[in-house]
Write an enzyme that holds these catalytic residues in place. Structure first.
Site, short mmCIF file in Angstrom:
data_model
loop_
_atom_site.label_atom_id
_atom_site.label_comp_id
_atom_site.label_asym_id
_atom_site.label_seq_id
_atom_site.Cartn_x
_atom_site.Cartn_y
_atom_site.Cartn_z
N LYS A 99 44.70 1.36 29.91
CA LYS A 99 44.20 2.14 31.05
C LYS A 99 43.17 3.16 30.58
CE LYS A 99 48.22 5.19 30.65
NZ LYS A 99 49.61 5.39 31.12
N MET A 134 28.62 24.05 26.38
CA MET A 134 28.49 22.73 27.00
C MET A 134 28.02 21.68 25.99
SD MET A 134 26.13 21.51 30.21
CE MET A 134 26.96 22.45 31.47
N TYR A 194 28.78 32.51 23.80
CA TYR A 194 29.13 33.15 25.07
C TYR A 194 30.33 34.07 24.92
CZ TYR A 194 26.02 29.81 27.33
OH TYR A 194 24.94 29.08 27.72
C1 LIG Z 1 50.47 5.08 30.02
C2 LIG Z 1 51.73 4.33 30.13
C3 LIG Z 1 52.33 3.76 28.99
C4 LIG Z 1 51.82 3.99 27.59
O1 LIG Z 1 52.23 5.26 27.16
P1 LIG Z 1 51.90 5.80 25.67
O2 LIG Z 1 52.61 7.09 25.61
O3 LIG Z 1 50.42 5.96 25.62
O4 LIG Z 1 52.39 4.79 24.73
C5 LIG Z 1 53.44 2.97 29.18
N1 LIG Z 1 53.96 2.76 30.41
C6 LIG Z 1 53.42 3.31 31.52
C7 LIG Z 1 54.04 3.05 32.84
C8 LIG Z 1 52.30 4.12 31.42
O5 LIG Z 1 51.78 4.68 32.52
#
Ligand SMILES: *Cc1c(COP(=O)(O)O)cnc(C)c1O
Length: 352
Positions: free
Chosen positions: A34, A299, A251
């Site tokens: 993801k 930035m 800054y």
């Molecule tokens: C993101 C996610 C994972 C992976 O988690 P990690 O901590 O990155 O290993 C597994 N299961 C679900 C449902 C997730 O949303």
């Protein structure tokens, strides 16, 4: 010449980390890709992870991209579908879906076609984000199993505390109590559970962060786990300044020199994805040697202490994180987690 910042991606490290994970479990491995594979690039990461047994992500469009690129493994949508019109696409591209809500069940029951949609029914065992509560679960499972569009059903849950001292026992017990009556495949473990609690492995594990070479734990480093960093964020010193005692930097002038010192300005700022809240003292490498950031991150730039680096000049190599400096150390100093840093890598940073 472009700005000197870039993210170098070592896809052989991704393959290596997958092998490390395989050595820890007999379960099938669903690689979580993801958020553009945690900032590492969706298709190239999927390609490096071609030995994974499946892929998990969020966007149907990304799942379709993977199919069209020729990946044949199961591809799971972790939040499931968002509209009834997604269902025919799931069928066409053989994409698996989480079902976590009554709204999704209602869309499914209105879906008239037959098929073999793979469903991962999500149980809420304590995360309280997605999933059916214990008293709703049996009915939800019944509705899914008798629908003629549904093929294999997998039971899943997600842990809230696999990486902290609370652990997984309460959620694991709840999950087992809810599901023990059914002979269906199961999936529970993220990276932390996979690495720390073998009793959670079941049929499918779902590692994300560990694949990218970062530790899910505050108290165990990635290197100790045998994991190698995949992303190295690198740039260069574009200016060197001599400060006198009393001079301040950037800054707000939050860092003030107590004595004369040499500092460098690095072409990397929060618009590149470097955390603005990283305080003075956040670790950083100059020409491969560790030093510290100074003052506020702007930035497009940040400042580094060259006090112990008398030969560092304009053009000196800077590593923000990655090989030689774990992203976990930078995240810790900035009071966040590696996930956030990796995912926040800006589009303007070229991937190499
Ligand atoms: C993101 C996610 C994972 C992976 O988690 P990690 O901590 O990155 O290993 C597994 N299961 C679900 C449902 C997730 O949303």
């Amino acid at each position: 010449m472009p700005r000197p910042i870039y993210a170098e991606l070592d896809y052989s490290a991704l393959e290596h980390n997958l092998r490390v994970i395989r050595h820890r479990t007999d379960a099938r491995v669903m690689a979580v890709i993801k958020a553009e594979a945690y900032g590492h690039g969706l298709l190239r990461s999927a390609e490096a992870l071609r030995d994974a047994d499946g892929y998990a992500l969020l966007d149907l469009q990304d799942a379709v991209k993977l199919r069209e690129a020729g990946f044949r493994q199961p591809i799971l949508l972790l939040e499931g579908y968002f509209s009834a019109s997604d269902l025919p696409l799931l069928a066409e591209y053989e994409i698996s879906s989480v079902i976590h809500s009554h709204q999704q069940l209602a869309m499914l029951s209105a879906y008239p076609r037959r098929g073999s949609l793979a469903v991962w029914l999500k149980l809420n065992t304590g995360m309280n984000r997605l999933g059916f509560a214990p008293d709703q679960f049996a009915q939800a499972l019944e509705a899914v199993r008798r629908h003629p569009a549904v093929g294999e059903v997998t039971l899943m849950t997600h842990f809230a505390h696999a990486d902290d001292p609370v652990g997984v026992v309460a959620q694991l017990d709840r999950f087992n109590a809810m599901t023990s009556a059914y002979r269906l495949p199961r999936s529970l473990a993220n990276s932390a559970a996979l690495l720390r609690y073998p009793q959670t492995h079941a049929d499918w594990v779902r590692p994300g962060i560990s694949l990218y070479g970062s530790s899910p734990f505050a108290d165990v480093g990635a290197e100790q786990l045998g994991l190698r960093p995949v992303m190295t964020l690198a740039s260069e010193i574009i200016s060197v300044t001599e400060l006198m005692a009393g001079d301040s930097i950037g800054y707000g002038g939050t860092f003030r020199a107590e004595r004369a010192m040499r500092i460098g300005t690095v072409a990397c700022g929060y618009a590149d994805g470097y955390p603005r809240h990283a305080p003075t003292g956040t670790p950083i490498l100059v020409n491969g040697r560790r030093t510290r950031t100074l003052g506020r991150v702007s930035m497009d730039m940040l400042s580094v202490d060259l006090g112990e680096h008398p030969d560092a000049e304009v053009g000196g190599r800077v590593t923000l994180w990655g090989k030689g400096l774990s992203v976990d150390d930078v995240a810790h100093a900035a009071d966040t987690i590696s996930y956030e840093l990796l995912c926040a890598l800006a589009r303007r940073v070229p991937l190499k």
